[in-house]
Each structure stands twice: as structure tokens, then as C-alpha cells.
Scaffold this motif. Structure first.
Motif, PDB file in Angstrom:
ATOM      1  N   VAL A   1       0.822  -1.107  -0.146  1.00 52.61           N
ATOM      2  CA  VAL A   1       0.321  -0.362  -0.350  1.00 52.61           C
ATOM      3  C   VAL A   1       0.880   1.075  -0.010  1.00 52.61           C
ATOM      4  CG1 VAL A   1      -1.707  -0.757   1.558  1.00 52.61           C
ATOM      5  CG2 VAL A   1      -0.427  -0.059   2.672  1.00 52.61           C
ATOM      6  N   ALA A   2       0.524   2.245  -0.595  1.00 53.84           N
ATOM      7  CA  ALA A   2       1.353   3.415  -0.625  1.00 53.84           C
ATOM      8  C   ALA A   2       0.768   4.443   0.298  1.00 53.84           C
ATOM      9  CB  ALA A   2       1.676   3.999  -2.018  1.00 53.84           C
TER      10      ALA A   2
ATOM     11  N   LEU B   1       0.084   7.572   0.714  1.00 54.10           N
ATOM     12  CA  LEU B   1       0.628   8.850   1.278  1.00 54.10           C
ATOM     13  C   LEU B   1      -0.384   9.855   2.263  1.00 54.10           C
ATOM     14  CD1 LEU B   1      -1.388   9.865  -1.116  1.00 54.10           C
ATOM     15  CD2 LEU B   1      -0.797   7.455  -2.182  1.00 54.10           C
ATOM     16  N   ASN B   2      -1.635   9.432   2.590  1.00 53.50           N
ATOM     17  CA  ASN B   2      -2.366   9.864   3.139  1.00 53.50           C
ATOM     18  C   ASN B   2      -2.839   9.066   3.929  1.00 53.50           C
ATOM     19  OD1 ASN B   2      -4.324   9.542   1.435  1.00 53.50           O
ATOM     20  ND2 ASN B   2      -4.938  11.303  -0.078  1.00 53.50           N
ATOM     21  N   TRP B   3      -3.925   9.650   4.990  1.00 50.52           N
ATOM     22  CA  TRP B   3      -4.924   8.417   5.935  1.00 50.52           C
ATOM     23  C   TRP B   3      -5.525   7.633   4.658  1.00 50.52           C
ATOM     24  CZ3 TRP B   3     -10.022   7.378   7.175  1.00 50.52           C
ATOM     25  CH2 TRP B   3     -10.611   6.488   7.846  1.00 50.52           C
ATOM     26  N   VAL B   4      -6.451   8.251   4.240  1.00 46.86           N
ATOM     27  CA  VAL B   4      -7.530   7.341   3.139  1.00 46.86           C
ATOM     28  C   VAL B   4      -7.086   6.332   2.429  1.00 46.86           C
ATOM     29  CG1 VAL B   4      -8.074   9.197   1.291  1.00 46.86           C
ATOM     30  CG2 VAL B   4      -9.580   7.637   1.825  1.00 46.86           C
ATOM     31  N   SER B   5      -5.487   6.024   2.493  1.00 45.54           N
ATOM     32  CA  SER B   5      -4.780   6.017   0.938  1.00 45.54           C
ATOM     33  C   SER B   5      -4.773   4.665   1.679  1.00 45.54           C
ATOM     34  CB  SER B   5      -3.732   5.946   0.408  1.00 45.54           C
ATOM     35  OG  SER B   5      -2.632   6.386   1.181  1.00 45.54           O
ATOM     36  N   SER B   6      -5.103   4.307   2.909  1.00 45.42           N
ATOM     37  CA  SER B   6      -4.797   3.395   3.542  1.00 45.42           C
ATOM     38  C   SER B   6      -4.105   3.624   4.830  1.00 45.42           C
ATOM     39  CB  SER B   6      -3.370   2.085   3.632  1.00 45.42           C
ATOM     40  OG  SER B   6      -3.801   0.983   3.252  1.00 45.42           O
ATOM     41  N   PRO B   7      -5.647   4.141   6.214  1.00 41.97           N
ATOM     42  CA  PRO B   7      -5.718   4.605   7.146  1.00 41.97           C
ATOM     43  C   PRO B   7      -4.934   3.450   8.447  1.00 41.97           C
ATOM     44  CG  PRO B   7      -8.082   3.968   6.643  1.00 41.97           C
ATOM     45  CD  PRO B   7      -7.539   3.366   5.277  1.00 41.97           C
ATOM     46  N   ALA B   8      -4.573   2.026   8.293  1.00 39.97           N
ATOM     47  CA  ALA B   8      -3.825   0.998   9.184  1.00 39.97           C
ATOM     48  C   ALA B   8      -2.523   1.829   8.992  1.00 39.97           C
ATOM     49  CB  ALA B   8      -4.101  -0.182   8.939  1.00 39.97           C
ATOM     50  N   ALA B   9      -1.314   2.157   7.690  1.00 37.13           N
ATOM     51  CA  ALA B   9      -0.462   2.511   7.674  1.00 37.13           C
ATOM     52  C   ALA B   9       0.179   3.858   8.686  1.00 37.13           C
ATOM     53  CB  ALA B   9      -0.169   2.192   6.316  1.00 37.13           C
TER      54      ALA B   9
ATOM     55  N   SER C   1       4.554   9.275  -1.865  1.00 40.12           N
ATOM     56  CA  SER C   1       4.431   8.071  -1.604  1.00 40.12           C
ATOM     57  C   SER C   1       5.011   7.388  -0.924  1.00 40.12           C
ATOM     58  CB  SER C   1       4.597   6.909  -2.557  1.00 40.12           C
ATOM     59  OG  SER C   1       5.513   7.387  -3.318  1.00 40.12           O
TER      60      SER C   1
END
Lengths: 495, 495
Positions: free
Chosen positions: A112-113, A115-123, A361
Motif C-alpha cells: 500500500v502507498a 501517502l495520506n490517511w485514506v489511502s490506507s488508514p492502518a498504515a 508515496s
């Protein structure tokens, strides 16, 4: 179906094939660890060695993984300098671990990239949580944690952490004095500060004439003097310049010198200067209560960073940065193009880490720290760090038993700086630095161990940096025997 | 032995334990790929979801990998946005592959920090070889390859590639006009250029008043106009400013617009401006001969970069940058502290990649490209890229069959920009942009697929970016059916 030929993609993530090939790779890497001591630690290849071993262009047709692994073994491994070898004592260690390896696999698998919260909240959320965990382990003041209004971020390197905080400081000041005054901004460090700071300053457009390098001395173990800092700042202010940023260090690269954070921050506070603490190497060790005092005074700094990818058994790349004022970073580094707008960002309830770093990213690096901390726990990590320090003490003691050698700078952590003593060659005309250079080259050429050097206060010295994961007592003892034998030969030739 | 307690480190890279746990992780990840379609593509968690699921601090004692993996499954996976899902059509893809995963394992296993040649010769030499390979695949002019006096480097992201080349250009000019003239430097781009360029310019200290955004228009498919570039430059020169750098794009983020490289470089050549070509997304596709014409004109540019980590089945992070004049980069970014000095560097016969990038330490990223290129070969990689384009054509065709929809910008690669057409709601008072926003939110909230949006020329549009590795024809057909169903509901409410 006639359309199949153009629409059907070969599945390059087929799970059966994935299992088969990945299990094969695991065994290849495990075998590598089992055999690692057989290879010369420092690669003995010559410049350009690889060009003649590989084709001049990429293959047109696929090659099986077996052939590729054969080439890795035959052509790549000889060109590696083996950072995971127990006989690697160069630079600072990059000590790996099973937990860290596993988490890199997971991170890569998810790919997962964030970059912001929505692009992968867990990250994002795991990164905030785990930097808070690590901040607590270091007993950082609450103001550096998310739970206290500050916050942490994982960068790729200290170079990046220094650059980003410098940009935050720069843009905060320029927003009041105007960008045309950039030529007036002055930054401060000691002559022991890492070269990354000069590079960051240049990148940020700080004029080279405004880069202040304050001389350190042996009498204060190469620590930056708060008095000299203050007088330098006063002189700059008198000259109409604007003091901006101090980069202080806990554990310098040459000799692991420690700048006195408290007194230095007293100075920076008086003049409204951003104080950044670079503990790239020594920060890990400070999770042990008995070493925590080395970062006393961090409470008054604006930012603090260290690299778990050096001593905290976390594979490359992982540098943790904490700031008290995330908005200073965000104001300098945020972008908000339409194609990245989303409700979560607009709600201002989430962290978008793209605004805390240079790149957009980003890999899911938080996974690494989280799994390392959980797999080993605080106690075991402290014990690993303590063992490294004890092994360094052991090595220091061995050097002390041989009158031909001397410890050049007292050891603080797990780096030992030593050399053949001038007294050992008193009757010889060869320069002592040349003798030590010859010794180091001779040792490294043997492939038995790898160390690097530094020059401080005009003295060339060997650096024995202990901390590779596989290094045990026997390796340290063996290293000392190799060093002595090479010294025997060299001293016999010269004395 | 009494000393054992302090010297003996637990072996955190024990090869038996490594095999056991790593094989377990392989199966976890393979299972994830097998089940990936069961998860909502866009994570449906709420901000702050993770904080309450995890402890407030790191554990003191070790936890078994089984418990950690259970938590990954239960707490992390729901917070992922699944970039590897075949139903991921958002942003641009980050398409993974087995070969890329294997090479990340190898890279992590070796864990060498290839800052300079001597720290791991294979890492440096493979990077030079593989960027030459890839440069040949793109038919870049020989002047961009090591074999022709230029050279390639692997950065983490395009943001970094743009920043580093901008710094090279900046410092080349400042070395003649003096650093105090930094406020006169002007940089150029179009209103479609990625936000990374504005950020890079700010970082490099380019004054915001000297950041020229040249308006593009629908009539030229949002390409940057060479005529406008020239007139803007002339006007800046008349004002006593110094034109520095152009960032042109092949495949813009919003709509994959392509700037006319040849005519633009004619302009930059006339004024001695550095021309950088950012082909982050579309560069991969240009390895197919029938798409190569999109980078025609690159011959005259100073630098070119693209991200194999988008479409070229290479996992994050991997951005290739080629420059014609490596010395320009090195003059700007090199450091030479004593503790990194070595004979190979002094001989000037080797590449030290630390001087081609911002950070000092670097992962062995070349391994990824090398293994991807060898495992799949040029032909198969081209076919994967072609299939993505064909699937996008298929989707474009489906949109064309439904009169309620329209293609907003003609498709060039594998991104389709579309929306509900204003004619579909002619009798309705709701703004067409609002209708399309509602449609996108409704689709993404379903978890069935994930797309993002952009606004170009004042028009809100949905972006369907095809290219995830697992995406096949059936997924594109299913996606279109989901889109139509959601449109049915929304249009029924509004019309």
C-alpha cells in the motif's frame, strides 16, 4: 472468446506460484545466513567487476528463478560487503532481525502507498501509535507524542529528518521576515556533526557563508560548547544575521561524542532557534534506563530523531522523527492537489504523512517497528543493546592490555576508537597515521573483518563498531586476534 | 563461563527460526492474495479506529508471531485500502509481482546500506547496469546511459527525482551568478504538473513569486504550450529574472496529458534552461514500441524519470532517474566526510550513489528491477502493459455505450476520465459536479471498487485507473456494472 488474447493478463501474483517461489527464496536467504562467515566481509571485487558478468541488455524472454538465484550466488554475493556478517565492525551497524524481515515481507505483500490517511488508514494510524510507543520507551517528553500534541513520523534516513525539520524552521521564520531574507539565515553545528547537515542546509538554500561549524576539542570529548554557541550567535546577530537552527548530536559518527543538550537548548531558547537532536546511532541505546541520561535535555528541543535501522534490529530503512509542533512541518511540506482531496483530510481529523516528509508515496514502514517491538518486547531489546555495549567494553579492555595500542577517545556506547600508539614506533620515521592506515587496509583486505576509520583532532584512528546482530563474544575475540597479527607484521616491518 | 550473561546476545537471526517464521509469513501473504476480493477495496474504518484496538505502550515481554499475525488479520487488514485488489482503480496503480516480492526479500535479507561503491559494490554496479538496461528498453538516447556518459539512479519517488535535478540545475546556475541571486531564479510548469514540483521548488528555496504555472487548455488536451512557455520566459528575462528549470510531463496525474517534449526542449535549449521530463506514470508503457512516440523529444532533455513502482510490476519504492550530466547532480549533492573516505572513491573509478540523492544510506533497490526484468523479460512486460491499455479501452467503450455518461478527456494510456454527463440531468437543479461526487462516494462506500477523482478545466470527473496486477477483464466488466447501478439510484433520486 476472441477477445481473450488482448484482455487476458498473465497473473503475476498467482498465489500458488507465489508460495512456491517465495519458499525457495526463504531457504536461499537462510542458507546465506548460515554461510555468511565464509565470505570476505568487505567485498574484494574490483571496480567494474559486474559489467562483464552480465548481459548488455535485459532479456526478451523470461528466465527461471533458479537461474537468477544461481547468478545471485555467483555474481552478486561476491560483490556484497556483508553488513549482516558477525565480523562487520564498519561504519555503524545495520542490524537485522527475523521480526524485521517478516514485517518487510508483510509490508511488501500489502504494497500500500500510504501517502495520506485514506489511502490506507492502518498504515497512518499504526505509525502514529508506534512512534508514541517508541517515544515512551525513550522517555521523551509528552509534548513529542501525539498524545501530548506533538507527534512522530518514520522517514527513510536521518538526512531526511534533518532536512525536513530545517525546512520547517526556515519557512516559519521566512513567513515573518519574507523569503528575500533567506540569505540572512544562519545554522549551527559542531565540527563533529554529520555531513548530512551541511547537505541539508545546502538543499534548503542556506548560504554556505552562513553555515557555522563550531570547533570541538578533545578536552570536552568533542562535545559542542554551549558557550561557543552563544558567542557565535551573538556575533551573528550583531552582524545583522538571523540565527535559525541548531543540529546537536547524541553519538557523533566519528567517535559517538554527545553534545550537552540541556545547556545547548538553554541557548537556543534564548534566541528562538530551532533545536534538532540527531541521535541517529545512539538513540536506540537510550531505551535502556542506564543510558537515558545521554538525552537529558531533549525536553527543551524542537525535534529529535534516531535510526532504529542502525542498532534496534530493524532492517533498512527506518528513521523516527518526533516534533513538538507538527504544524511547522505541515506548513512547510503540505500539498493539496485536487486529485488527492478527500473527506477524511478535509475533516482535519487525520494525519496525512505526505505532509511530514519530502516524497508523496510512502511504504508501510510502521509495520516494521510494530512487529519488532512486539516480537521482542522492551526487555529483550534492551538486553541486546546492553550486550553490544558489553562486547565493546570487552574489546576496549583487550586493546588496553596491549601496550602497542591506545584507545584514542573514551568509549561511551558500542563504538571503540583506537590505534597503534605513537610510542610503539618511536624509533621509526614513518608517520603514525600512515602506520594505522596500513594496518586498517591490511585487516580489511584479509576479509576476516571490516572496520572503517575516522580522523578527529588530526588523529587517524580505527573504528570498531560493535552491534551486528550475529556478533558474539567469539567474534570480538577473533577480531582482536586478527588485528594483533596484522599489527605484528606491520610493526616488524617498520620498527 | 561467568561472563556469558553479559556478553551473550540472543541470536535474532537464527536461521532455523528464520525458516520457520518466514515460511509461515509466506503462507499468510499468499492467503491474503487469495482472499483479497473479499475485503472492501477502500477501507471503511473511521479515523482513530486503531487506537482503541492496540495497547497504549510496547510490550515488555516478547509475543509469539502467531498472536501478531492474528492482530494483523483482525486489526490491520480492515484498515488497509487494498492496492493489490483487482478492483483497485484509484490514483495510479502500484502493481506488484512475485518477482518483485522475491527481490524485496533478497534485498532485505542482505540488508546492505549501499551508500557508496565500497559499502557494497554489487549494489552500485547492478544499479548502473539495470538502469542502462531499462534506458535501452525506453530507447533513451545513449547520452542518458552510463555507456554514453550519462547515467541512471534509483530514487524512492518522483518527488525526489524532481527535487534532486532541480537542485543540480540551481547550483549550476548559482555557481556562476552567486547564491545571493537565488531570488531571481524562475521555474516553469503547466497547471497539470504534479504538486511534487511546487513542493520541490519550495524546498529548493525558489521564491513562490517565481513559480510559473502556465495554463493548459482542453483544445490541446491539457498539454503545455511551447509558445506560452517561450513568451513567459521572455517576459521573465525582460524583468531581469533568470529562467532555470522546466518540469514537463508525459502522463499527467489528472488525465495523463502529454506535454510536447520536442517543441518544449527547443525552447529550453534557446534559453539554457534545464528540462526535466516527469513520466512517473506513463514511462512504463513507453517500453512498448507503439507507445514510444509519447516520449519523442526526450533526446533534448537534461533528465528523465519514471516510476517502475506504478505500472512496471515493481513493488514500492522504485523511481528511475536518468541524467545526461551526472556531475551536475554530484556537484550539488556530494559530501566527502573523512569517515566515508576510501580508495575506490579517491580513484574516481566508481559511482557513489549517495551523491546522486538526498539520503546517505540506501537500500539495494537495483535488485528489484534486475529480478523483475529477468523473471518476466521484455516481451511479457510489454504484454502486461498492453493488456492494461486494452482493458482501459474496453472500459472506455462501455462508458461510451451509456448515454448518461461521457468520456471527459480522450484516453491515451490506461486511465479513463469520465462522468455522468450534464445532459443526463438536464431537468435537474443539482449541480452536475455534485451528482458525480455523490456517485463516486457511493461507489467507494460500497467497497466493491475504489476510484478517485480530479477536477480539470472546472469539471469534476471520475478517474478509472486500470493496471492493478490482479485486474482482469471480468473485474472491469463488474466495475462498470457497479458504476451503472449506483448511477441508476442517484439519477433516479435527482432526475
Amino acid at each position: 472468446m476472441g477477445s481473450q488474447s488482448i484482455y487476458t493478463k498473465e497473473n503475476l501474483l498467482d498465489s500458488n506460484e507465489f508460495r512456491k517461489q517465495a519458499h525457495m527464496m526463504i531457504d536461499f536467504i537462510a542458507d546465506y545466513y548460515e554461510n555468511i562467515e565464509k565470505y570476505p566481509v568487505l567485498s574484494q571485487v574490483q571496480p567494474g567487476y559486474l559489467q562483464n558478468l552480465l548481459p548488455k541488455s535485459a532479456p526478451y524472454y523470461p528466465e527461471p528463478i533458479e537461474s537468477i538465484l544461481k547468478d545471485v550466488q555467483e555474481h552478486i554475493v561476491p560483490g556484497l560487503t556483508h553488513w549482516q556478517s558477525p565480523n562487520f565492525f564498519a561504519y555503524f551497524p545495520a542490524n537485522g532481525s527475523i521480526a524485521s524481515f517478516l514485517s518487510e515481507m508483510l509490508m511488501t505483500g500489502f504494497n500500500v502507498a500510504g501517502l495520506n490517511w485514506v489511502s490506507s488508514p492502518a498504515a497512518t494510524e499504526l505509525e502514529s501509535i508506534v512512534t508514541d510507543w517508541l517515544g515512551q520507551m525513550l522517555v521523551l517528553p509528552k509534548s513529542f507524542l501525539f498524545s501530548g500534541g506533538g507527534g512522530g513520523v518514520i522517514h527513510g534516513s536521518s538526512c531526511e529528518a534533518i532536512l525536513c525539520t530545517l525546512l520547517a524552521a526556515r519557512d516559519q521564520v521566512l513567513s515573518t521576515i519574507g523569503s528575500d531574507s533567506i540569505g540572512k539565515l544562519v545554522v549551527y553545528c559542531s565540527d563533529q556533526t554529520h555531513s548530512a547537515f551541511r547537505k541539508a542546509s545546502k538543499i534548503a538554500g542556506i548560504h554556505s557563508r552562513n553555515f557555522r561549524v563550531i570547533k570541538s576539542t578533545r578536552s570536552t570529548s568533542f562535545a559542542l560548547s554551549p558557550h561557543l554557541l552563544r558567542s557565535t550567535i551573538c556575533s551573528d546577530i550583531e552582524d545583522g544575521l538571523i540565527p535559525l537552527y541548531l543540529c546537536a548530536t547524541v553519538g557523533t559518527t566519528s567517535t559517538t561524542a554527545v553534545d550537552p543538550l540541556g545547556p545547548l537548548c538553554d541557548v537556543t531558547k534564548d534566541y528562538g532557534i530551532w533545536a534538532h537532536i540527531d541521535a541517529a546511532y545512539a538513540g536506540s541505546i537510550c531505551i535502556c534506563p542506564e543510558f537515558r541520561h545521554f538525552i537529558d535535555g531533549v525536553e527543551a528541543a524542537n525535534s529529535f530523531s534516531f535510526n532504529p535501522h542502525k542498532l534496534l534490529v530493524t532492517m533498512l530503512d527506518c528513521c523516527c522523527l518526533w516534533v513538538k509542533d507538527p504544524n511547522a512541518l505541515i506548513n512547510s511540506l503540505s500539498t493539496n492537489p485536487e486529485y488527492l482531496r478527500n473527506k477524511a483530510t478535509d475533516s482535519k481529523q487525520v494525519v496525512d504523512y505526505k505532509d511530514w516528509q519530502i516524497s508523496l508515496s510512502r511504504r508501510f514502514r510502521a509495520m516494521k517497528l510494530w512487529i519488532v517491538l512486539r516480537s521482542y518486547g522492551v526487555e529483550k531489546l534492551r538486553n541486546v543493546l546492553r550486550s553490544n555495549v558489553e562486547l565493546a567494553k570487552l574489546f576496549e579492555g583487550l586493546v588496553g592490555t596491549d601496550k602497542r595500542f591506545e584507545i584514542v577517545v573514551p568509549r561511551k556506547f558500542s563504538l571503540v576508537c583506537f590505534r597503534i600508539s605513537p610510542s610503539a614506533i618511536s624509533k621509526c620515521k614513518t608517520n603514525i597515521d600512515e602506520i594505522n592506515k596500513t594496518l586498517l587496509e591490511s585487516i580489511n583486505a584479509s576479509g576476516r573483518l571490516y572496520m572503517t576509520h575516522t580522523v578527529v583532532d588530526g588523529v587517524f584512528m580505527l573504528r570498531c563498531a560493535i552491534g551486528a546482530t550475529l556478533t558474539q563474544e567469539a567474534h570480538v575475540l577473533a577480531a582482536w586476534n586478527v588485528i594483533k597479527k596484522h599489527a605484528d607484521v606491520i610493526l616488524n616491518m617498520h620498527v
